[in-house]
Design a protein around this motif. Structure first.
Motif, PDB file in Angstrom:
ATOM      1  N   SER A 215       0.837  -1.197   0.000  1.00  0.00           N
ATOM      2  CA  SER A 215       0.000   0.000   0.000  1.00  0.00           C
ATOM      3  C   SER A 215       0.871   1.245   0.000  1.00  0.00           C
ATOM      4  O   SER A 215       0.594   2.217  -0.716  1.00  0.00           O
ATOM      5  CB  SER A 215      -0.905  -0.010   1.230  1.00  0.00           C
ATOM      6  N   ALA A 216       1.931   1.232   0.785  1.00  0.00           N
ATOM      7  CA  ALA A 216       2.786   2.416   0.895  1.00  0.00           C
ATOM      8  C   ALA A 216       3.433   2.765  -0.449  1.00  0.00           C
ATOM      9  O   ALA A 216       3.530   3.939  -0.813  1.00  0.00           O
ATOM     10  CB  ALA A 216       3.877   2.184   1.937  1.00  0.00           C
ATOM     11  N   ALA A 217       3.829   1.758  -1.207  1.00  0.00           N
ATOM     12  CA  ALA A 217       4.514   2.004  -2.484  1.00  0.00           C
ATOM     13  C   ALA A 217       3.544   2.470  -3.573  1.00  0.00           C
ATOM     14  O   ALA A 217       3.996   3.006  -4.592  1.00  0.00           O
ATOM     15  CB  ALA A 217       5.231   0.739  -2.936  1.00  0.00           C
ATOM     16  N   ASN A 218       2.253   2.283  -3.352  1.00  0.00           N
ATOM     17  CA  ASN A 218       1.286   2.613  -4.385  1.00  0.00           C
ATOM     18  C   ASN A 218       0.244   3.635  -3.927  1.00  0.00           C
ATOM     19  O   ASN A 218      -0.835   3.734  -4.504  1.00  0.00           O
ATOM     20  CB  ASN A 218       0.568   1.337  -4.837  1.00  0.00           C
ATOM     21  N   THR A 219       0.602   4.423  -2.901  1.00  0.00           N
ATOM     22  CA  THR A 219      -0.295   5.454  -2.392  1.00  0.00           C
ATOM     23  C   THR A 219       0.487   6.753  -2.242  1.00  0.00           C
ATOM     24  O   THR A 219       1.620   6.748  -1.749  1.00  0.00           O
ATOM     25  CB  THR A 219      -0.873   5.056  -1.023  1.00  0.00           C
ATOM     26  N   GLU A 220      -0.086   7.835  -2.685  1.00  0.00           N
ATOM     27  CA  GLU A 220       0.536   9.164  -2.540  1.00  0.00           C
ATOM     28  C   GLU A 220      -0.511  10.118  -1.982  1.00  0.00           C
ATOM     29  O   GLU A 220      -1.394  10.582  -2.706  1.00  0.00           O
ATOM     30  CB  GLU A 220       1.041   9.664  -3.880  1.00  0.00           C
ATOM     31  N   VAL A 221      -0.422  10.356  -0.657  1.00  0.00           N
ATOM     32  CA  VAL A 221      -1.389  11.267  -0.030  1.00  0.00           C
ATOM     33  C   VAL A 221      -0.996  12.714  -0.360  1.00  0.00           C
ATOM     34  O   VAL A 221       0.108  12.992  -0.774  1.00  0.00           O
ATOM     35  CB  VAL A 221      -1.434  11.033   1.492  1.00  0.00           C
TER      36      VAL A 221
END
Length: 222
Positions: A215-221
């Motif tokens: 999730s971290a590698a494919n999420t940009e808040v």
């Protein structure tokens, strides 16, 4: 004694040659057979004209093909928003929880092929909810999630419905996720779309759909 001369021998009577009697003539000198011929021809002409009149005046026969059977198919793909159109997933205001959950599952299945076309791209994530989620003073159940999806579809469509359990790029596996069907090559572009719609940072951010990764590698808040 004197001899008397023999009496003269009479020649046999000669029959007069047979002359056929002339056919009686109509007044004016026309032979009878010609009159009959004209009469028969007249009757034939009258009969022919009568037959033609029947064929011409007879009403035409029109063959009407039977109408093709109409098949009604329920479509769950979201329709374009308009004043008199509702989302394809909306069923009714009296839906039970079971009905709403079934409609959400149908929506995921209907959108699966379209979502696959977004794999590898960054898309704006508009919502992520499961029954029991509390947001903006609302405790969401399946019916409320379905209604929220309809609102997003009407306002920002086209959108797609995703089951987070089908994708490793989500932290949790039991959320109904709504993403805008707007593929971008970078996270910044997806976040720019969110800002252009006037959406807050918690309501819209960039997510990359992929079948592998975290999730971290494919999420940009934002």
């Amino acid at each position: 004694m004197p001899v008397r001369p023999a009496p003269p021998i009479s020649a046999p009577p000669v029959a007069a040659p047979f002359v056929p009697a002339a056919a009686p003539a109509h007044s004016g000198g026309t032979p009878a057979w010609m009159g009959w011929t004209v009469a028969v021809a007249g009757l034939l002409v009258v009969g022919l004209l009568a037959a033609v009149a029947v064929l011409v005046l007879r009403p035409a026969t029109v063959t009407v093909a039977a109408p093709a059977p109409v098949t009604t198919t329920r479509t769950v793909v979201p329709s374009a928003p308009s004043d008199d159109t509702v989302s394809g997933y909306r069923s009714g205001s009296t839906d039970t929880e079971a009905t709403s959950a079934a409609l959400l599952a149908e929506g995921v299945a209907a959108d699966r092929a379209s979502v696959e076309s977004l794999v590898g791209s960054w898309v704006p994530q508009l919502s992520s909810k499961r029954p029991g989620t509390v947001a903006d003073g609302i405790t969401y159940d399946s019916t409320a999630i379905l209604s929220h999806y309809n609102e997003l579809s009407d306002r920002y469509g086209p959108v797609r419905l995703v089951d987070s359990g089908d994708w490793p790029v989500f932290r949790e596996s039991d959320y109904w996720v709504v993403v805008a069907a707007q593929p971008f090559s970078t996270a910044d572009q997806a976040n720019a779309w969110c800002r252009a719609q006037g959406l807050g940072a918690d309501d819209c951010f960039a997510k990359r759909l992929a079948h592998s990764g975290t999730s971290a590698a494919n999420t940009e808040v934002r």
